[in-house]
Write an enzyme that holds these catalytic residues in place. Structure first.
Site: not given
Ligand code: DGY
Length: 328
Positions: A158, A239, A267, A286
């Site tokens: 990511i 997170r 959340e 989220h």
């Molecule tokens: C994940 O994949 O960990 C996201 O937070 C939920 O889509």
């Protein structure tokens, strides 16, 4: 034939049908929102397999109450909702869905960077509230991304997808902090590896791309926030607990920094939560992975992992290989 449960309605109904087509008895909870802990406990009774949401708490208590549960396929890349050590100790296999959501999460990260850096949500609120009195030379000034520096904390799939967008697309300079050096990406994107505190002090935008573990919990605390540049933007699509929320609230109240947040300590955010009143934060619920295609791919991968485990084969995305023993 095994008995399995899918703890929330999947975005692609054909994914769960594949479990039935493989001959398993499937309980589908028909609600896209997660089950409360007591409901999850009820749902897992007599079930060998669980397709779990990333907010379903799967801890020693649940595992001890449900010794028949052998396989947990998490819908999401993050798996901090599962006590993996407890699962491993009980021989329960756990999988996640890496890869298929990276581009969607990176898109959302950039959306939050732009929204916070260019004050999009504040501008929208001001305009709707009738507070826009005409062109002004100093109205809602923000960060010019081109030529500014992004600090990526974590350069996995990511983080890399975010770096590509911001460096190649927006002309930002890039720093990264990570456990290992990434020489190829350094060469491709002109990134430089830095210690966390140097990164924080030199970046106009800081984005977080780490799993939540005991090592990363509270990683961005008061000292780290104080090290950030005045007016810088912090974006968290990882997170919530990676950032010390009370310390973040202080920094946002002072207006020293701005933030784009998709994840939180608790959340959903409870009504009256102090973040809700702060203009310096852009908040989303989220949804970073909520691209239609990505969510369908997450469902397909979670189902595939579960089917492989049920068939006695090693699943592609096993989080706890220590728990894997070759079936006799
Ligand atoms: C994940 O994949 O960990 C996201 O937070 C939920 O889509």
């Amino acid at each position: 034939m095994a008995r399995v449960v899918v703890s929330a309605r999947l975005p692609d109904p054909t994914a769960a049908q594949r479990l039935r087509a493989a001959g398993h008895e499937v309980l589908l909870r028909d609600d896209p929102r997660p089950a409360a802990p007591e409901e999850l406990l009820r749902l897992t009774a007599g079930r060998e397999g669980l397709l779990a949401m990333p907010v379903d708490r799967i801890d020693a208590r649940l595992l001890d109450a449900r010794p028949e549960l052998r396989f947990v396929a998490n819908f999401g890349v993050g798996h901090d909702n599962v006590d993996v050590d407890a699962a491993t100790a009980r021989g329960v296999l756990v999988t996640n869905t890496p890869g298929v959501l990276s581009e969607a999460v990176a898109d959302h990260c950039v959306a939050l960077v732009l929204a916070a850096a260019r004050r999009v949500v504040e501008g929208d609120r001001l305009t709707r509230a009738g507070g826009w009195t005409g062109f002004s030379t100093d109205l809602l000034l923000g960060i010019d991304l081109s030529g500014a520096t992004v600090g990526l904390v974590g350069l996995g799939r990511i983080g890399t997808a975010v770096a590509r967008r911001l460096v190649l697309g927006f002309g930002m300079r890039g720093l990264y902090a990570g456990r290992s050096a990434r020489p190829q990406l350094e060469a491709e994107l002109g990134l430089r590896r830095a210690e966390l505190h140097e990164l924080l002090a030199r970046s106009d935008v800081v984005t977080l791309h780490l799993p939540l573990t005991e090592q990363t919990r509270g990683l961005i605390g008061a000292r780290e926030l104080a090290a950030m540049r005045e007016g810088a933007v912090l974006v968290n699509v990882a997170r919530g607990p990676i950032v010390d929320e009370p310390a973040l609230l202080e920094a946002l109240r002072d207006g020293r920094i701005r933030a784009g947040l998709d994840v939180f300590d608790h959340e959903p955010l409870p009504p009256g939560h102090p973040l809700l009143a702060l203009e310096t934060a852009v908040l989303t619920p989220h949804i970073a992975s909520a691209g239609r295609r990505s969510r369908a791919a997450m469902a397909a991968l979670a189902v595939h992992n579960l089917l492989e485990m049920l068939a006695g084969r090693r699943p592609p995305n096993l989080v706890n290989p220590e728990a894997w023993t070759t079936p006799a």
